[in-house]
Every structure is written in C-alpha cells, then in structure tokens.
Motif scaffolding. Structure first.
Motif, mmCIF file in Angstrom:
data_model
loop_
_atom_site.group_PDB
_atom_site.id
_atom_site.type_symbol
_atom_site.label_atom_id
_atom_site.label_comp_id
_atom_site.label_asym_id
_atom_site.label_seq_id
_atom_site.Cartn_x
_atom_site.Cartn_y
_atom_site.Cartn_z
ATOM 1 N N GLU A 55 0.870 -0.898 -0.384
ATOM 2 C CA GLU A 55 0.350 0.063 -0.006
ATOM 3 C C GLU A 55 0.710 1.129 0.391
ATOM 4 O OE1 GLU A 55 -3.376 0.591 -0.408
ATOM 5 O OE2 GLU A 55 -2.820 -1.993 -0.862
ATOM 6 N N SER A 56 1.839 1.265 0.393
ATOM 7 C CA SER A 56 3.240 2.016 0.694
ATOM 8 C C SER A 56 4.417 2.199 0.361
ATOM 9 C CB SER A 56 2.530 3.055 1.567
ATOM 10 O OG SER A 56 2.896 2.204 3.154
ATOM 11 N N ALA A 57 5.626 2.916 -0.049
ATOM 12 C CA ALA A 57 6.579 2.072 0.162
ATOM 13 C C ALA A 57 7.291 1.540 1.372
ATOM 14 C CB ALA A 57 7.441 3.907 -0.429
ATOM 15 N N PRO A 58 7.804 0.801 1.734
ATOM 16 C CA PRO A 58 8.293 0.478 2.868
ATOM 17 C C PRO A 58 9.831 1.166 3.548
ATOM 18 C CG PRO A 58 8.999 -1.520 0.840
ATOM 19 C CD PRO A 58 8.449 0.464 0.550
ATOM 20 N N ASP A 59 9.093 1.089 4.969
ATOM 21 C CA ASP A 59 9.848 2.312 5.973
ATOM 22 C C ASP A 59 11.441 1.295 5.910
ATOM 23 O OD1 ASP A 59 11.176 3.893 7.919
ATOM 24 O OD2 ASP A 59 9.579 2.971 9.533
ATOM 25 N N THR A 60 12.447 2.710 5.267
ATOM 26 C CA THR A 60 14.170 1.983 5.548
ATOM 27 C C THR A 60 14.510 3.231 6.608
ATOM 28 O OG1 THR A 60 14.425 3.677 3.899
ATOM 29 C CG2 THR A 60 14.226 1.506 2.769
ATOM 30 N N ALA A 110 13.371 21.242 0.183
ATOM 31 C CA ALA A 110 12.406 22.337 0.343
ATOM 32 C C ALA A 110 11.742 22.580 -0.755
ATOM 33 C CB ALA A 110 12.684 23.906 1.280
ATOM 34 N N GLY A 111 10.126 22.751 -0.722
ATOM 35 C CA GLY A 111 8.542 22.706 -1.564
ATOM 36 C C GLY A 111 9.032 21.886 -2.602
ATOM 37 N N MET A 112 9.631 20.299 -2.097
ATOM 38 C CA MET A 112 9.667 19.269 -2.961
ATOM 39 C C MET A 112 8.399 18.333 -2.401
ATOM 40 S SD MET A 112 11.501 16.647 -5.377
ATOM 41 C CE MET A 112 10.573 14.722 -5.449
ATOM 42 N N GLU A 113 7.425 17.902 -2.978
ATOM 43 C CA GLU A 113 6.112 17.251 -2.474
ATOM 44 C C GLU A 113 6.626 15.937 -2.848
ATOM 45 O OE1 GLU A 113 2.585 18.352 -2.719
ATOM 46 O OE2 GLU A 113 3.119 19.935 -1.100
ATOM 47 N N VAL A 114 6.829 14.522 -2.109
ATOM 48 C CA VAL A 114 6.980 13.232 -2.786
ATOM 49 C C VAL A 114 5.317 12.690 -3.153
ATOM 50 C CG1 VAL A 114 7.992 10.905 -2.254
ATOM 51 C CG2 VAL A 114 9.374 12.912 -1.765
ATOM 52 N N PRO A 115 5.477 11.817 -4.627
ATOM 53 C CA PRO A 115 4.309 11.730 -4.750
ATOM 54 C C PRO A 115 3.902 10.070 -3.450
ATOM 55 C CG PRO A 115 5.672 11.214 -6.664
ATOM 56 C CD PRO A 115 6.502 12.277 -5.204
ATOM 57 N N ALA A 116 2.480 10.523 -3.428
ATOM 58 C CA ALA A 116 2.253 9.476 -1.634
ATOM 59 C C ALA A 116 2.207 7.931 -2.605
ATOM 60 C CB ALA A 116 1.003 10.231 -0.887
ATOM 61 N N ASP A 117 1.810 7.225 -3.258
ATOM 62 C CA ASP A 117 1.320 6.321 -3.874
ATOM 63 C C ASP A 117 2.650 5.573 -4.180
ATOM 64 O OD1 ASP A 117 1.681 7.873 -6.069
ATOM 65 O OD2 ASP A 117 0.397 7.190 -7.373
ATOM 66 N N HIS A 341 0.550 0.549 -7.279
ATOM 67 C CA HIS A 341 -0.011 1.811 -7.288
ATOM 68 C C HIS A 341 0.628 2.602 -8.549
ATOM 69 C CE1 HIS A 341 -1.870 1.427 -4.257
ATOM 70 N NE2 HIS A 341 -1.035 1.805 -3.338
ATOM 71 N N GLY A 342 1.504 1.423 -10.069
ATOM 72 C CA GLY A 342 1.489 2.650 -10.761
ATOM 73 C C GLY A 342 2.230 1.189 -11.795
ATOM 74 N N ARG A 343 2.900 1.522 -12.704
ATOM 75 C CA ARG A 343 4.442 0.724 -14.056
ATOM 76 C C ARG A 343 5.768 1.560 -12.706
ATOM 77 N NH1 ARG A 343 2.977 -4.030 -14.018
ATOM 78 N NH2 ARG A 343 4.620 -4.436 -15.133
ATOM 79 N N ALA A 348 8.445 6.459 -11.455
ATOM 80 C CA ALA A 348 10.411 7.766 -11.909
ATOM 81 C C ALA A 348 9.126 8.711 -12.858
ATOM 82 C CB ALA A 348 10.416 6.797 -13.544
ATOM 83 N N ARG A 349 8.590 8.590 -13.204
ATOM 84 C CA ARG A 349 7.985 10.281 -13.824
ATOM 85 C C ARG A 349 7.064 11.038 -12.655
ATOM 86 N NH1 ARG A 349 3.682 9.942 -19.300
ATOM 87 N NH2 ARG A 349 2.523 8.842 -18.149
ATOM 88 N N LYS A 350 6.504 10.359 -12.358
ATOM 89 C CA LYS A 350 5.936 11.111 -11.012
ATOM 90 C C LYS A 350 6.854 11.935 -10.382
ATOM 91 C CE LYS A 350 1.574 8.504 -10.581
ATOM 92 N NZ LYS A 350 0.675 7.925 -8.935
ATOM 93 N N LEU A 351 8.145 11.532 -9.611
ATOM 94 C CA LEU A 351 9.353 11.933 -9.037
ATOM 95 C C LEU A 351 10.038 13.104 -10.423
ATOM 96 C CD1 LEU A 351 10.170 8.473 -7.357
ATOM 97 C CD2 LEU A 351 10.170 10.216 -6.512
#
Length: 426
Positions: A55-60, A110-117, A341-343, A348-351
């Motif tokens: 459901e989300s990225a693993p906690d590292t 600052a200012g960059m938001e990481v995609p949530a999915d 939640h996406g290929r 990569a494109r979202k980032l």
C-alpha cells in the motif's frame, strides 16, 4: 506518436504469430513496451514469487539494507556445494554524494512534495547534466539491480568492440535463462545489433554473445566490476552481467544514478536507448523481426530520452529512465518496487515531475561529490553531451575570442567599405 506506434505493434502482435525465439522470456509472453519490466529476468510464472502487494513504500529509516540486500525469497542466490557466499562489500565511512546521503529515509529539498503512492524501497531523482541529486530515498541502501545492471556490460562492449564486428549465434545463447531478444543458433549479428537487443529488449541472449566476444563470462564480470569501481560505485557488485540474481549481487540508487549519468554522456548508448524500434535479423528459415524499446517512460512520454527496465523474483521491479522537460534533463532510479499503484516507469515520471520545482543549487547532494557539512551544493558544470561545444565558457581565451572576433569582423567590413568608396571616386 510513440504511444500510437506501441499500440499498433501490440495490435499486430495479436494477428501475426511470433517467430521462434523473438523477444521472449522462457515460459512468458512476448516482450513489449507495456510488459517488459514484468517478464524480464528470473520470474517465477507460477506466481508464488510475485512481490507481495504494498500500500506504501517500505520504511527504510533504520537503514535495514546498509550492508546487503534483504534475504532472497528464492534459490537464485544458492551457491555450489563447498562454495561460500561472497562477503558483503565494505560500507564507506563517508557516504558518496554529500552528508545527507547517509540518511536512509526520504531526503527532499524544501518545496518538493514526494508522490504519496510510490511503493519503491529506494529511489533517486537527479540532473543528468549538473549531477545534482534532487531528492532520494535510501540512496546507499543495497538492493538487487536486475537488468538495469546491463548498463555496465553495454559500456564495456561499446568501448572495446567494433560495432560492425560479426558474431554468430550459439545454442547456449538461444537457450539462455530469462528475457531474450531472439538470437538463434547459427544466426549472424553485428555487435551493434546485439547492443540494441541488450538495451532495448533486455536480451540475456545478446548479453551472453557480447560477453563471449569480450573474453568469456569471468573476464566480462571482471571488466564490468572494474568499470563500476572506476566510476566510484562503491555499493555495486555485479554477480552476473545480465542482472540475473546470484550470490553477492548488489547496487544502490546512488550508484545507478552515477553510472547512468555517465552512460548518457556516451553518444552510442544514448542513441540506442533513445530508439523506438529496430529491425533484427532472423536465422535459418526464420525471418527477421522488429525489436521495440521496452522502456515505458521513453515510449509513452514525448519528452522521454531512454533508460532501462528490470525484474527478477528477488530484485522485484527496478527501473531507470529520464526525460527532457523544457531543456532540463532529469533522471530517476527506482529499486525494489511493485506495481500496486503504477508501473515503475510511471513512478519514475511522478518523481521527475515532482522535482521540477527544485531550482539549481538547492539539491540535497552531488553525484560523484564528496561528503559535505550541508546538503545544499553548488551546481557542477554541465557534462558535455552530443552536440554541445567542448569549449568552456569560463576559459579566458575562449571568452576573449568571443568578443574579439565579432569586433574584428565589423572593423574589416568598415575597411572594405572605405576602400570601395575611395576606388569609386573620379
């Protein structure tokens, strides 16, 4: 245009039977731009080794992969009786890329938001030209690369082999494990054609033939690992040159960004990964066929400029891709991800798009740069790319010449006008 071409190719593939050996993985469907990062490599088609849904990225945050990748879920890294698993690579005391690269969690300016999915364990966004690291997650965590490690084999082959050199296909190559571009025993190929099959369709058969031309499996492994060390990739060890999992294999998001940035500066590499499709030779009674680029970001985004896909049971999905957004060439590395939640190319494109708000000089690190007390770095001089002038704009002589030459041209024109005027007088 690329999306239309891919759709047309997919439609034709339903109507035209697949020639034996063409761009397939054993027991898997034909490789296309839409499914290549699913069928690449060491996949278990029974579904038992499919990555568990996320459901989300693993906690590292706790740096679980600082020394080595997570334990393998399959027998892909089993060693021969009497042999030992290679010791993990040493962990440098000072992380390459800057002080913030020691953070195993998410690091963004600052200012960059990481995609949530996103569902990747590790990733990095970077500027191809300046080498600035724009954002990262577990940048030096060690993961399995799958086929994105083929970049090292490609660079060695480009450097050492004549592209026109003729290579004959073998049974060993035709029956190789994993994804194949479709070489056949007795088929005749140039090194250039094999490089296209290696990078566009992730052909392990092409990888095998190139490796034999480079001196065999062991010598080729030595060469690709030597190149990784020369480039400063301290988290990387290629246990196979194709990306198939094997004991001791590891890389990191930082290392892949470092290596691919150098690769994109090579005009031959850049041309190959920036190609939609090529004609590939047949063999025996089998006719030739077309090989399409398996990189979804390149094929589906008009600004895409290439990269590489990867998948194995234990590496899960991996990806490297880049785009040129309004003259800003930015790339992304994705390691250990799923497709919930996406290929991988979509992640990569979202980032990359999220990083467009980061201005020059506000990065969190520098590819190839030393550790620093702060995460803010100055932009490095852009790397020379095909079509760029090799002259440095800061070179005093070059700068002077840019001023002197136009002035000299104007003076000469004035003198010529005066001479012409005086000659016309009676």
């Amino acid at each position: 245009m690329r999306t239309t071409l891919v759709a047309a190719a997919a439609a034709l593939s339903l109507l035209i039977p697949l020639a034996p050996g063409t761009a397939t993985a054993q027991g898997n469907p034909p490789v296309t731009a839409e499914n290549a990062d699913r069928v690449d490599g060491h996949e278990d088609t029974s579904g038992t080794a499919t990555p568990a849904p996320r459901e989300s990225a693993p906690d590292t945050d706790g740096c679980p992969y600082e020394v080595s990748p997570s334990p393998a879920h399959t027998t892909s890294e089993a060693v021969a009786p009497g042999a030992q698993t290679p010791a993990a690579l040493a962990v440098p005391e000072v992380p390459a890329g800057g002080a913030k690269m020691s953070n195993c969690g998410v690091t963004v300016p600052a200012g960059m938001e990481v995609p949530a999915d996103l569902t990747a364990s590790a990733w990095m966004v970077f500027d191809l030209d300046s080498g600035e690291i724009l954002a990262a997650k577990d940048p030096h965590g060690r993961y399995r690369p799958a086929s994105i490690i083929k970049v090292l084999l490609a660079l060695v082959a480009i450097d050492e082999l004549d592209p026109a050199r003729v290579v004959t296909g073998t049974r060993e190559a035709a029956e190789i494990e994993g994804s194949r571009v479709g070489v056949g025993e007795g088929g005749v190929y140039t090194v250039d054609q094999l490089l296209h099959g290696l990078l566009m369709a992730s052909g392990n058969d092409a990888a095998y033939l190139l490796a034999q031309e480079l001196g065999g499996d062991e010598r080729t492994l030595d060469k690709v690992n030597s190149l990784a060390r020369d480039l400063g990739a301290e988290d990387t060890r290629a246990a196979t040159y194709s990306g198939l999992d094997a004991a001791g294999m590891s890389t990191s998001a930082y290392d892949m960004a470092l290596i691919y940035r150098r690769a994109w500066q090579n005009p031959t590499f850049a041309e190959i990964v920036g190609t939609d499709h090529v004609d590939f030779p047949g063999w025996g009674d089998n006719e030739g066929f077309q090989v399409w680029n398996d990189n979804g970001l390149f094929m589906n985004d008009p600004d895409g400029i290439g990269g590489k896909t990867g998948y194995t049971d234990d590496a899960h999905h991996t990806f490297v891709g880049a785009v040129n957004r309004d003259g800003r060439r930015r790339g992304a590395v994705i390691l250990d991800t799923t497709v919930d939640h996406g290929r991988p190319w979509e992640q990569a494109r979202k980032l990359i798009d999220a990083s467009l708000v980061v201005p020059t000089g506000s990065a969190v690190g520098q590819l190839g740069g030393p550790a620093a007390d702060t995460g803010t770095v100055s932009a490095a001089p852009p790397a020379t790319v095909p079509g760029d002038s090799p002259d440095s704009p800061t070179d005093p002589l070059t700068g002077a010449m840019r001023i002197i030459l136009p002035i000299a041209a104007v003076v000469l024109l004035l003198l010529a006008a005066l001479v012409w005027t005086f000659r016309r007088r009676p």
